[in-house]
Design an enzyme around this catalytic site. Structure first.
Site, PDB file in Angstrom:
ATOM      1  N   LYS A   1      -4.982  -9.922  -5.592  1.00  0.00           N
ATOM      2  CA  LYS A   1      -3.991  -8.857  -5.414  1.00  0.00           C
ATOM      3  C   LYS A   1      -2.682  -9.164  -6.132  1.00  0.00           C
ATOM      4  CE  LYS A   1      -1.871 -10.359  -1.050  1.00  0.00           C
ATOM      5  NZ  LYS A   1      -0.550 -10.597  -1.649  1.00  0.00           N
ATOM      6  N   THR A   2      -2.274 -10.444  -6.162  1.00  0.00           N
ATOM      7  CA  THR A   2      -1.025 -10.791  -6.845  1.00  0.00           C
ATOM      8  C   THR A   2      -1.158 -10.547  -8.348  1.00  0.00           C
ATOM      9  OG1 THR A   2      -0.557 -12.470  -5.169  1.00  0.00           O
ATOM     10  CG2 THR A   2       0.686 -12.599  -7.210  1.00  0.00           C
TER      11      THR A   2
ATOM     12  N   GLN B   1      -6.041  -8.160   7.437  1.00  0.00           N
ATOM     13  CA  GLN B   1      -5.133  -9.306   7.435  1.00  0.00           C
ATOM     14  C   GLN B   1      -3.802  -8.972   8.121  1.00  0.00           C
ATOM     15  OE1 GLN B   1      -5.312 -11.960   3.806  1.00  0.00           O
ATOM     16  NE2 GLN B   1      -6.312 -10.163   2.925  1.00  0.00           N
TER      17      GLN B   1
ATOM     18  N   ARG C   1      -8.878 -18.710   4.225  1.00  0.00           N
ATOM     19  CA  ARG C   1      -8.017 -19.647   3.473  1.00  0.00           C
ATOM     20  C   ARG C   1      -8.871 -20.744   2.834  1.00  0.00           C
ATOM     21  NH1 ARG C   1      -4.903 -16.307   2.478  1.00  0.00           N
ATOM     22  NH2 ARG C   1      -6.415 -15.007   3.576  1.00  0.00           N
TER      23      ARG C   1
ATOM     24  N   ASP D   1       4.058  -5.274  -1.675  1.00  0.00           N
ATOM     25  CA  ASP D   1       3.010  -6.249  -1.390  1.00  0.00           C
ATOM     26  C   ASP D   1       2.820  -6.356   0.125  1.00  0.00           C
ATOM     27  OD1 ASP D   1       1.159  -8.264  -1.781  1.00  0.00           O
ATOM     28  OD2 ASP D   1       2.636  -9.840  -2.049  1.00  0.00           O
ATOM     29  N   GLU D   2       1.623  -6.765   0.561  1.00  0.00           N
ATOM     30  CA  GLU D   2       1.321  -6.972   1.995  1.00  0.00           C
ATOM     31  C   GLU D   2       1.728  -5.756   2.826  1.00  0.00           C
ATOM     32  OE1 GLU D   2      -0.418  -9.424   2.764  1.00  0.00           O
ATOM     33  OE2 GLU D   2       0.077 -11.190   1.584  1.00  0.00           O
TER      34      GLU D   2
END
Length: 752
Positions: A35-36, A250, A604, A219-220
């Protein structure tokens, strides 16, 4: 056809999102799906392909670390500095804008930002000042209610009370905001609320900001709350070129007011939004992704994602049982040492995650005993340390002499003979004459009309003289000389010797002060004014301080793990009442939030996932008692684990409870790590463990995992029974976690 440089290496969905036509865009990005990369390439695409000037783009995220990484990546893609692009956290972005607009709200531009400790100190003072007993009404609880109100954009005058405690909150809220304004200070929530208030009520200002920014990227997005959603809506209008990236799975910050439903709300607000689904994972093996999916797929109200990877199936996840938290910590450390030897891994390749901060104690003790390096995220951070907060208070007072919280912190630190009586007289005088603190200090220094006693007046005048000299240096940008003068004139390093028990502690405190001095020196090199430096320090987060180069095992809560990845991840404390947390059973949507939290922890892991639970655990200083393994473990299919759910069920019913609390039982079936007979497997040692349990003669009436019924609390599941079978811990379907006497009238097994 030659591929566009900004789309090279991107899969089809990523490329489509990056190159989407102008307009509202929603990217639903699974963990590790790049995503980044999509977000940063989208910014570069807007600049290079759609001709949007740097200064007409706003991008917001949730940590300074993420913002710094995004800026670095975009500059790398463009080969140029981002001149004027507004990229930062929500709070930092609003803080910057409010520097220009503060006067519209009745603030001066040199306002200060109060952190959580400052807020609690101010609320405690306000509570006492209006005659409320802080022992009866906890200032922390009051502050939490005020923060929730601000998140929902409820101003003090519009706050409605539902009960007596609400009436107390309303009184404190009004007085708290007045105290903030008197100190020319805003708290974190004010930064967002005040910006929304300006955009709502000032049409000319709203149009100015809307014309300033052509494109807004977030973002997020699943972590946004109500006030952040409205900020995005205002800044993006009327062109609505808004590009948001998020993942409902998330969303783990409901306790901060975050609302994952904003993802669905976005689709309702922008019905013509283009939606892209990123399902290819570049971080984890397929087995790890399948473990995560097995649990998260049980949640409702979400967009299903078929997470997949080209990294191969990888190793199955593993799970082991420990007797208690101490054995669990030692077993985790032993496995880390074994994996370091077998797989040539460094300490920094490991992360240990847990549900609550209290669980770190046993882990830290194991690492200290073994002299193994570890780094604790979320403990007493650098900016929470006494000496750092002292020096920051001095700097804030230089910037804003009316900051009462900072003034009270340092006026007698180091001690300069200004006692409680002198300070009370000083504040009584300022209140009586409506004097700001800075003006009162000037009067103490230069005006004979100051009503303070001669000795007290002289001490305040001496402090005012020093403060004035520090301000003179700050005005011309001499931040390091100013800092050195503060420490010299106050003899602060001698003060550190006096408050430290050992020379080593004093040296460590002095090192922390020097670390802050180094940050100030860097700000001076960048020609950064003092107020910008203070904003940066106020908005820094625990995860921002995580050093990538540190070769140490990372210990952190699952909440702190977002955005990180490690080759090997341990998730400890997988017991009912711990993960999922007992409170989750009492809150609507609580179990789904816990499931998302577990999902974040699992994803993670890059190569290896190891989970553990304890037969008994002592938290918060308690004695501890038997616990049942987390239901999340039983939701994972057998082929994804080293062993099978059948073995887990056997462990729950026999080895975890009966074999540990009875003196004559059939030999328990071997656990899967016994059967595997791997070198790193920890022996169960049941005979040794039974020696730690006192002999008893009674027979337990109830067993762990048994369904029970209570005349008052309804039905529930037994998660623990004390060794004598007298007290039963039950997770009731409607009433949460309760301890019940086994012989209580009407308390019986379901179906009895």
């Amino acid at each position: 056809m030659r591929e566009h440089p900004l789309l090279q290496g991107m899969n089809a969905q990523q490329a489509a999102a990056i190159s989407a036509e102008p307009g509202p865009v929603l990217v639903l990005a699974g963990p590790g799906s790049g995503k980044t990369a999509v977000l940063t390439r989208r910014i570069a695409w807007l600049i290079r392909e759609q001709g949007v000037p740097h200064h007409r783009i706003m991008a917001v995220t949730f940590t300074n670390k993420a913002a710094g990484e995004m800026r670095s990546r975009v500059e790398g893609l463009l080969g140029d500095r981002l001149r004027g692009l507004q990229l930062g956290t929500f709070h930092a972005t609003c803080a910057r804008f409010l520097r220009q607009e503060a006067e519209l709200l009745g603030y001066r531009r040199d306002y200060v930002i109060y952190d959580s400790d400052d807020q609690r100190a101010l609320v405690t003072r306000v509570v006492k000042s209006i005659g409320i007993d802080p022992k009866r009404f906890n200032p922390r609880a009051i502050l939490a209610k005020i923060s929730s109100a601000k998140t929902e954009m409820i101003l003090p005058e519009h706050f409605t009370a539902d009960d007596y405690f609400g009436e107390i909150v309303k009184q404190v809220y009004v007085a708290y905001q007045e105290a903030l304004r008197d100190a020319n200070a805003m708290d974190f929530d004010d930064l967002l609320l005040n910006m929304v208030t300006l955009l709502r009520e000032n049409e000319a200002l709203r149009m100015r900001y809307q014309n300033r920014f052509e494109c807004v990227l977030v973002d997020e997005f699943q972590d946004t709350n109500s006030v952040q959603y409205e900020l995005v809506s205002h800044f993006a209008a009327p062109q609505n070129k808004v590009f948001v990236v998020g993942d409902e799975d998330q969303a783990i910050y409901a306790f901060r007011g975050a609302d994952y439903r904003n993802v669905r709300r976005f689709q309702e607000s922008y019905q013509n939004a283009a939606v892209y689904l990123l399902e290819q994972n570049y971080r984890s093996s397929q087995n790890i992704l399948d473990v995560a999916r097995a649990v998260i797929d049980l949640n409702r109200n979400r967009k299903p994602k078929a997470l997949h990877t080209d990294r191969g199936p990888g190793e199955p996840a593993s799970v082991f049982e420990a007797y208690d938290e101490r054995y669990e910590a030692e077993a985790v450390l032993e496995r880390i040492q074994q994996l370091r030897a077998q797989a040539a891994l460094d300490y920094k390749d490991f992360a240990i995650m847990y549900r609550t901060n209290a669980q770190s104690r046993a882990l830290e003790q194991a690492f200290i005993t073994a002299a193994a390096p570890y780094m604790l995220i979320g403990g007493v951070g650098f900016y929470k340390r006494r000496e750092v907060k002292d020096m920051l208070a001095y700097l804030r007072l230089v910037h804003n002499p009316d900051d009462r919280v900072s003034f009270e912190r340092v006026i007698n630190v180091p001690a300069r003979g200004i006692g409680a009586k002198s300070l009370a007289d000083f504040f009584a005088w300022t209140a009586r004459e409506s004097l700001p603190i800075g003006d009162a200090l000037n009067r103490a220094q230069f005006d004979d009309r100051c009503p303070l006693r001669a000795a007290a007046k002289r001490k305040f005048a001496n402090f005012a003289e020093m403060l004035s000299s520090w301000q003179d240096l700050a005005k011309v940008g001499e931040l390091l000389p100013m800092f050195d003068r503060i420490t010299a004139q106050t003899r602060y390093y001698l003060h550190l010797d006096e408050i430290s028990k050992l020379p080593e502690e004093a040296a460590q405190r002095a090192d922390n002060v020097q670390e802050l001095r180094g940050l100030l020196g860097y700000a001076m090199e960048l020609e950064q004014p003092l107020h910008e430096f203070l904003v940066e320090q106020a908005l820094v987060a625990d995860v921002d301080s995580l050093k990538d180069e540190a070769n140490a095992v990372t210990l952190m809560t699952l909440h702190a793990a977002k955005g990180l990845e490690f080759p090997v991840v341990f998730i400890t404390g997988l017991e009912a009442g711990v993960l999922p947390h007992a409170r989750a059973f009492e809150e609507p949507g609580g179990i789904e939030e816990e499931r998302r939290l577990f999902y974040v922890g699992v994803t993670r892991a890059q190569h290896k996932l190891i989970m553990s639970y304890a037969f008994r655990r002592a938290l918060y200083g308690g004695a501890g008692g038997p616990a049942a393994p987390s239901e999340f473990l039983s939701e994972i299919p057998p082929h994804l684990l080293e062993g099978s759910p059948t073995t887990l069920a056997t462990l729950r019913r026999t080895q975890s409870f009966e074999s540990q609390t009875r003196w004559q039982v059939p030999a328990p079936p071997p656990s899967r790590w016994q059967r595997a007979a791997k070198p790193e497997a920890a022996p169960p040692g049941n005979a040794e463990l039974r020696k730690k349990i006192a002999r008893y003669t009674g027979a337990a009436k109830f067993e762990v995992n048994q369904r029970v019924r209570h005349p008052q609390f309804g039905t529930g599941r037994v998660i623990g029974v004390d060794r004598a079978g007298v007290v039963v811990s039950v997770l009731f379907d409607a009433g949460g976690l309760k301890k019940v006497l086994a012989d209580a009238e009407g308390f019986e097994a379901e179906g009895a």
